[in-house]
Design an enzyme around this catalytic site. Structure first.
Site, PDB file in Angstrom:
ATOM      1  N   ASP A  52       0.845  -1.193   0.000  1.00 46.67           N
ATOM      2  CA  ASP A  52       0.000   0.000   0.000  1.00 46.67           C
ATOM      3  C   ASP A  52       0.880   1.243   0.000  1.00 46.67           C
ATOM      4  O   ASP A  52       1.544   1.542   0.995  1.00 46.67           O
ATOM      5  CB  ASP A  52      -0.892  -0.003   1.252  1.00 46.67           C
ATOM      6  N   TYR A  57       3.300   9.378   0.471  1.00 53.06           N
ATOM      7  CA  TYR A  57       4.232   8.658   1.368  1.00 53.06           C
ATOM      8  C   TYR A  57       5.691   8.657   0.921  1.00 53.06           C
ATOM      9  O   TYR A  57       6.551   8.198   1.666  1.00 53.06           O
ATOM     10  CB  TYR A  57       3.810   7.185   1.523  1.00 53.06           C
ATOM     11  N   LYS A  87      -2.261   6.029  -4.183  1.00 56.64           N
ATOM     12  CA  LYS A  87      -3.382   6.946  -3.899  1.00 56.64           C
ATOM     13  C   LYS A  87      -3.146   8.345  -4.450  1.00 56.64           C
ATOM     14  O   LYS A  87      -2.016   8.820  -4.485  1.00 56.64           O
ATOM     15  CB  LYS A  87      -3.604   7.038  -2.382  1.00 56.64           C
ATOM     16  N   HIS A 120      -7.374   9.431  -1.900  1.00 58.86           N
ATOM     17  CA  HIS A 120      -6.841   9.292  -0.536  1.00 58.86           C
ATOM     18  C   HIS A 120      -7.797   9.831   0.534  1.00 58.86           C
ATOM     19  O   HIS A 120      -7.965   9.229   1.591  1.00 58.86           O
ATOM     20  CB  HIS A 120      -5.484  10.018  -0.463  1.00 58.86           C
TER      21      HIS A 120
HETATM   22  N1  LIG Z   1      -5.674   5.754   3.595  1.00 62.18           N
HETATM   23  C1  LIG Z   1      -5.210   6.409   4.642  1.00 62.18           C
HETATM   24  O1  LIG Z   1      -5.590   7.561   4.910  1.00 62.18           O
HETATM   25  C2  LIG Z   1      -4.224   5.726   5.539  1.00 62.18           C
HETATM   26  C3  LIG Z   1      -3.972   6.249   6.814  1.00 62.18           C
HETATM   27  C4  LIG Z   1      -3.060   5.585   7.622  1.00 62.18           C
HETATM   28  C5  LIG Z   1      -2.425   4.428   7.167  1.00 62.18           C
HETATM   29  N2  LIG Z   1      -2.670   3.967   5.907  1.00 62.18           N
HETATM   30  C6  LIG Z   1      -1.993   2.752   5.379  1.00 62.18           C
HETATM   31  O2  LIG Z   1      -2.100   1.684   6.312  1.00 62.18           O
HETATM   32  C7  LIG Z   1      -0.802   1.224   6.683  1.00 62.18           C
HETATM   33  C8  LIG Z   1      -0.815   0.648   8.100  1.00 62.18           C
HETATM   34  O3  LIG Z   1      -1.272   1.605   9.046  1.00 62.18           O
HETATM   35  P1  LIG Z   1      -0.320   2.540   9.943  1.00 62.18           P
HETATM   36  O4  LIG Z   1       1.065   2.519   9.410  1.00 62.18           O
HETATM   37  O5  LIG Z   1      -1.010   3.845  10.069  1.00 62.18           O
HETATM   38  O6  LIG Z   1      -0.362   1.899  11.371  1.00 62.18           O
HETATM   39  P2  LIG Z   1      -0.161   0.453  12.047  1.00 62.18           P
HETATM   40  O7  LIG Z   1       0.209  -0.539  11.019  1.00 62.18           O
HETATM   41  O8  LIG Z   1      -1.335   0.265  12.911  1.00 62.18           O
HETATM   42  O9  LIG Z   1       1.063   0.734  13.032  1.00 62.18           O
HETATM   43  C9  LIG Z   1       2.368   0.929  12.600  1.00 62.18           C
HETATM   44  C10 LIG Z   1       3.235   1.100  13.854  1.00 62.18           C
HETATM   45  O10 LIG Z   1       3.190  -0.082  14.637  1.00 62.18           O
HETATM   46  C11 LIG Z   1       4.505  -0.623  14.798  1.00 62.18           C
HETATM   47  N3  LIG Z   1       4.368  -2.085  14.702  1.00 62.18           N
HETATM   48  C12 LIG Z   1       4.120  -2.825  13.589  1.00 62.18           C
HETATM   49  N4  LIG Z   1       4.031  -4.134  13.893  1.00 62.18           N
HETATM   50  C13 LIG Z   1       4.222  -4.218  15.237  1.00 62.18           C
HETATM   51  C14 LIG Z   1       4.249  -5.303  16.145  1.00 62.18           C
HETATM   52  N5  LIG Z   1       4.057  -6.550  15.729  1.00 62.18           N
HETATM   53  N6  LIG Z   1       4.477  -5.033  17.449  1.00 62.18           N
HETATM   54  C15 LIG Z   1       4.674  -3.766  17.886  1.00 62.18           C
HETATM   55  N7  LIG Z   1       4.658  -2.691  17.074  1.00 62.18           N
HETATM   56  C16 LIG Z   1       4.428  -2.920  15.750  1.00 62.18           C
HETATM   57  C17 LIG Z   1       5.333  -0.014  13.694  1.00 62.18           C
HETATM   58  O11 LIG Z   1       6.668   0.135  14.082  1.00 62.18           O
HETATM   59  P3  LIG Z   1       7.909  -0.630  13.364  1.00 62.18           P
HETATM   60  O12 LIG Z   1       7.933  -0.221  11.920  1.00 62.18           O
HETATM   61  O13 LIG Z   1       9.083  -0.142  14.133  1.00 62.18           O
HETATM   62  O14 LIG Z   1       7.664  -2.106  13.576  1.00 62.18           O
HETATM   63  C18 LIG Z   1       4.677   1.354  13.526  1.00 62.18           C
HETATM   64  O15 LIG Z   1       5.159   2.240  14.525  1.00 62.18           O
HETATM   65  C19 LIG Z   1       0.061   2.466   6.482  1.00 62.18           C
HETATM   66  O16 LIG Z   1       1.452   2.192   6.490  1.00 62.18           O
HETATM   67  C20 LIG Z   1      -0.477   2.982   5.172  1.00 62.18           C
HETATM   68  O17 LIG Z   1       0.011   2.203   4.100  1.00 62.18           O
HETATM   69  C21 LIG Z   1      -3.584   4.587   5.095  1.00 62.18           C
END
Ligand SMILES: NC(=O)c1ccc[n+]([C@@H]2O[C@H](COP(=O)([O-])OP(=O)(O)OC[C@H]3O[C@@H](n4cnc5c(N)ncnc54)[C@H](OP(=O)(O)O)[C@@H]3O)[C@@H](O)[C@H]2O)c1
Length: 322
Positions: A52, A57, A87, A120
């Site tokens: 994604d 990004y 996006k 987005h």
């Molecule tokens: N469409 C939108 O508006 C939108 C908004 C937000 C996100 N997104 C997409 O969704 C993806 C995922 O969501 P997100 O990045 O917001 O949040 P997330 O995946 O909920 O959380 C990421 C955070 O959690 C940590 N983490 C990951 N696996 C872990 C584990 N097993 N144990 C402990 N900590 C862990 C990561 O650190 P480390 O890297 O250090 O492991 C990072 O700090 C994004 O990267 C993006 O591609 C889209």
């Protein structure tokens, strides 16, 4: 750990099957690590096939490099084995900017088409900048008609196999469905045990719109997230009793809701941990405990709200679904 095969779901009839666990590429601040290509390559090596990305990004170019190297190394046999989402940023959410924005993303990705192209946010800002937060004085009304027509053009031109949206409420989806020739295949939204989105999930199921969950762990350490999910005592108790990690409990819970889920980790051990959610399940008692968790949206999108902009409150941005 043996390479895990991630289950898939079919999108719209011409679209490709989407792997139900995808790899998030939004690190914050955007583009701050210098080893993103290696992380992405590692993810492919471990079995992630759904990536994604977004114009915002700054991950499209490292993704291109990782895909090229994965092909060279034979980690994948062809581009077809990968499911790539990117996006349209708010500054390109102008009818006459959409196709060109996707062409730029495709150039960055080194691809002829993406598997999924998403709007987005239901937000438009003055053309030019790719930044979050956006400048509030740049906020403009989002023109559903011209933006979606151009998104449909992207699919008709073969530049995107499927098109969809992100951060759309039921009400905004209704509006889009009423004017669309090609309905959105996907709505990518925040879903985790502390923001379960039952109503939106039911609405999308009824309309045949696939939900992809973002921030399943609450996105700690980012502008849009916090440690609220990872600090939940109820989730911690469930994880301990089950011999799983809290992150795995969150990801498994989202998976069991019948949606796809994106998780970001640039750490190899956590990447492996996050993949390991397919050969066990949550019990009815555990699901019941999770269903009772108090609900609060982690990312209300205050960045897009302004007294003199098109959305004057978060209530308006989410049409009261918050
Ligand atoms: N469409 C939108 O508006 C939108 C908004 C937000 C996100 N997104 C997409 O969704 C993806 C995922 O969501 P997100 O990045 O917001 O949040 P997330 O995946 O909920 O959380 C990421 C955070 O959690 C940590 N983490 C990951 N696996 C872990 C584990 N097993 N144990 C402990 N900590 C862990 C990561 O650190 P480390 O890297 O250090 O492991 C990072 O700090 C994004 O990267 C993006 O591609 C889209």
């Amino acid at each position: 750990m043996a390479k895990i095969t991630v289950p898939e779901a079919q999108l719209n009839k011409n679209g490709k099957a989407v792997p139900l666990l995808g790899f998030g590429t939004a690190e914050y601040p955007f583009g701050s690590s210098d080893n993103v290509k290696e992380c992405l390559l590692n993810a492919i090596r471990l079995g992630y096939r759904h990536f994604d990305s977004a114009a915002l990004y700054l991950s499209e170019q490292p993704l291109r490099e990782a895909m090229a190297e994965a092909l060279e190394l034979g980690l994948v046999n062809s581009r077809e084995e990968l499911f790539i989402t990117t996006k349209l940023w708010c500054s390109d959410a102008h009818g006459d900017c959409v196709v060109a924005a996707l062409q730029t993303s495709l150039k960055n990705l080194g691809l002829e088409y993406v598997d999924l192209y998403l709007v987005h946010w239901p937000v438009c800002v003055k053309a030019g900048e790719y930044e979050l937060p956006v400048k509030k004085e740049d906020l403009l009304p989002f023109d559903y008609g011209s933006v979606w027509k151009a998104m449909e053009e992207c699919q008709k031109l073969g530049l995107a196999k499927s098109i969809g949206v992100s951060n759309f409420s039921c009400k905004k989806l209704e509006k889009l469905l009423s004017i669309s020739e090609i309905p959105p295949a996907v709505n990518q939204v925040e879903v985790n045990p502390l923001w379960q989105q039952q109503k939106l999930r039911e609405f999308c199921k009824e309309k045949g719109i696939h939900i992809t969950a973002y921030s399943p762990l609450g996105a700690k350490g980012t502008l849009w997230g916090s440690d609220r999910v990872m600090k939940s005592e109820v989730l911690q108790e469930i994880a301990e009793a089950k011999g799983k990690t809290l992150a795995q409990v969150c990801l498994r819970w989202v998976h069991e809701q019948g949606v796809s889920v994106l998780v970001k980790s640039f750490n190899t051990e956590r990447m492996k941990e996050n993949l390991d959610i397919f050969d066990w399940s949550l019990s009815p008692d555990e699901l019941n405990k999770i269903s009772q968790l108090p609900q609060k949206k982690g990312f209300p999108g205050l960045e897009f709200v302004c007294p003199y902009g098109p959305y004057k409150s978060t209530e308006e941005l989410w049409d009261g679904e918050i």
